[in-house]
Design an enzyme around this catalytic site. Structure first.
Site, PDB file in Angstrom:
ATOM      1  N   GLN A 239       0.858  -1.186   0.000  1.00 56.99           N
ATOM      2  CA  GLN A 239       0.000   0.000   0.000  1.00 56.99           C
ATOM      3  C   GLN A 239       0.896   1.238   0.000  1.00 56.99           C
ATOM      4  O   GLN A 239       1.401   1.659   1.035  1.00 56.99           O
ATOM      5  CB  GLN A 239      -0.906  -0.020   1.230  1.00 56.99           C
ATOM      6  CG  GLN A 239      -1.703  -1.312   1.397  1.00 56.99           C
ATOM      7  CD  GLN A 239      -2.751  -1.490   0.314  1.00 56.99           C
ATOM      8  OE1 GLN A 239      -3.628  -0.646   0.122  1.00 56.99           O
ATOM      9  NE2 GLN A 239      -2.659  -2.602  -0.416  1.00 56.99           N
TER      10      GLN A 239
ATOM     11  N   SER B 173     -12.092   1.667  -2.047  1.00 57.46           N
ATOM     12  CA  SER B 173     -12.360   2.214  -3.384  1.00 57.46           C
ATOM     13  C   SER B 173     -13.792   2.691  -3.588  1.00 57.46           C
ATOM     14  O   SER B 173     -14.201   2.941  -4.718  1.00 57.46           O
ATOM     15  CB  SER B 173     -11.993   1.197  -4.468  1.00 57.46           C
ATOM     16  OG  SER B 173     -10.626   0.856  -4.400  1.00 57.46           O
TER      17      SER B 173
ATOM     18  N   GLY C  99     -11.750   2.363   4.431  1.00 52.80           N
ATOM     19  CA  GLY C  99     -10.788   1.536   3.727  1.00 52.80           C
ATOM     20  C   GLY C  99      -9.920   2.308   2.742  1.00 52.80           C
ATOM     21  O   GLY C  99     -10.117   3.501   2.483  1.00 52.80           O
ATOM     22  N   HIS C 100      -8.976   1.578   2.137  1.00 52.50           N
ATOM     23  CA  HIS C 100      -8.025   2.216   1.232  1.00 52.50           C
ATOM     24  C   HIS C 100      -8.700   2.691  -0.054  1.00 52.50           C
ATOM     25  O   HIS C 100      -9.654   2.098  -0.543  1.00 52.50           O
ATOM     26  CB  HIS C 100      -6.844   1.283   0.918  1.00 52.50           C
ATOM     27  CG  HIS C 100      -7.231  -0.042   0.327  1.00 52.50           C
ATOM     28  ND1 HIS C 100      -6.314  -1.014   0.048  1.00 52.50           N
ATOM     29  CD2 HIS C 100      -8.423  -0.554  -0.036  1.00 52.50           C
ATOM     30  CE1 HIS C 100      -6.910  -2.063  -0.468  1.00 52.50           C
ATOM     31  NE2 HIS C 100      -8.196  -1.805  -0.531  1.00 52.50           N
ATOM     32  N   ASN C 101      -8.191   3.809  -0.560  1.00 51.53           N
ATOM     33  CA  ASN C 101      -8.634   4.426  -1.822  1.00 51.53           C
ATOM     34  C   ASN C 101     -10.043   5.015  -1.754  1.00 51.53           C
ATOM     35  O   ASN C 101     -10.609   5.401  -2.781  1.00 51.53           O
ATOM     36  CB  ASN C 101      -8.574   3.427  -2.993  1.00 51.53           C
ATOM     37  CG  ASN C 101      -7.225   2.754  -3.123  1.00 51.53           C
ATOM     38  OD1 ASN C 101      -6.185   3.414  -3.029  1.00 51.53           O
ATOM     39  ND2 ASN C 101      -7.226   1.447  -3.301  1.00 51.53           N
TER      40      ASN C 101
END
Length: 323
Positions: free
Chosen positions: A178, A239, A219-221
């Site tokens: 990441q 995402s 969460g990521h993105n």
């Protein structure tokens, strides 16, 4: 804190009713009110149960003879400003700019001298903290986190933690690095023990003015727009994107790669599994139009009686067919 009604009238630009020398030491709810507290009232039904000696901030029509207070036609909208006058340990009352020697700060981090970094906060490499921002004790900013102006990061929040990304292979789960960061706009508040993952390649983004409650997972993105409200124990998977002015009520969840439009309200404990257009109100699982979800719940409550009726009809039909 201690003010006379005259002081408050001047500071809040509100018209005074009654005794200007009446001393106010706190803001209180109706059930805990006394003559030294100010009750902020927008529900007229409460007035009848409130002792006449209790001063109020309320619309002019709420006042009766002998009642001290401040005439405030929109009391609920004034609530933050009034409470701020009595705050002793919040950003609104003005913490002095300070970077504690007991904070752990990377040499590569850029920290505004006009920010407040509390003892035992951690700020990692390539982080940036802008002026007016408060980082509370034991809050953690890992690498590549940029925080805008006048933000509050509450104790125990972890920002920039590793995104949850793995690839299944014949040899098992392989961790996906990441390498992105987290960008937080101005005037953002992030609650205690909330976590925001950094992006895989691009950054996770929190728009200006957004308020995130305690125990929230992002969460990521993920990309969150401006002036959103994310309530406690909610989760947004990787995402997904949220427009501006979105409200996520308590324990709501959004699956990955979903787009939520602007001005959407997601009811508590809803599970969002598909895109939602602008100006929608959704609830249930899977989340759908709130009115449709309510009708479905009503019908579900009738299911036991409907099953009984169907079984009776089946028996009658079976008897007719046999005859």
């Amino acid at each position: 804190m201690e003010f006379t009604l005259s002081d408050l009238s001047e500071k809040l630009n509100l018209k005074l009713n009654g005794d200007p020398s009446h001393v106010i030491t706190r803001i209180s709810p109706p059930e805990d009110a006394d003559t030294s507290s100010l009750c902020i009232i927008w529900d007229k039904g409460i007035i009848s149960a409130l002792d006449i000696t209790v001063p109020i901030a309320a619309p002019s029509e709420f006042f009766t003879q002998g009642r001290d207070g401040l005439i405030c036609e929109k009391p609920r909208a004034m609530l933050p400003e009034i409470l701020a006058l009595f705050a002793s340990d919040t950003k609104i009352s003005g913490l002095k700019a300070k970077i504690s020697e007991k904070a752990e700060i990377s040499e590569s981090a850029k920290i505004s001298p006009d920010s407040y970094i509390a003892p035992f906060a951690y700020i990692g490499e390539n982080c940036e903290v802008s002026e007016g921002t408060i980082i509370e004790p034991q809050a953690v900013l890992l690498k590549n986190v940029k925080v805008g102006k006048n933000c509050i990061i509450h104790s125990g929040a972890v920002i920039g933690c590793d995104g949850f990304g793995f690839e299944r292979t014949s040899e098992g789960l392989v961790k996906i690095p990441q390498n992105g960061g987290v960008i937080i706009g101005d005037d953002v508040e992030i609650g205690a023990c909330s976590t925001i993952d950094r992006g895989t390649m691009s950054d996770t983004v929190i728009g200006s003015g957004t308020k995130i409650d305690n125990h929230v997972q992002i969460g990521h993105n993920v990309k969150i727009g401006r002036n959103c409200i994310i309530c406690s124990m909610s989760g947004i998977a990787g995402s997904s994107t949220l427009g501006d002015d979105v409200t996520m009520s308590v324990q709501a969840g959004i699956t990955d790669h979903v787009h939520i439009g602007s001005r959407v309200i997601i009811a508590g404990r809803s599970g969002v599994t598909s895109d939602i257009p602008d100006n929608s109100i959704v609830s249930g699982f899977p989340a759908r139009n709130h009115n449709d979800a309510k009708r479905a719940l009503i019908l579900a409550a009738d299911l036991p009686s409907l099953v009984k009726r169907i079984r009776v009809l089946e028996k009658k039909l079976e008897s007719k067919l046999q005859s």
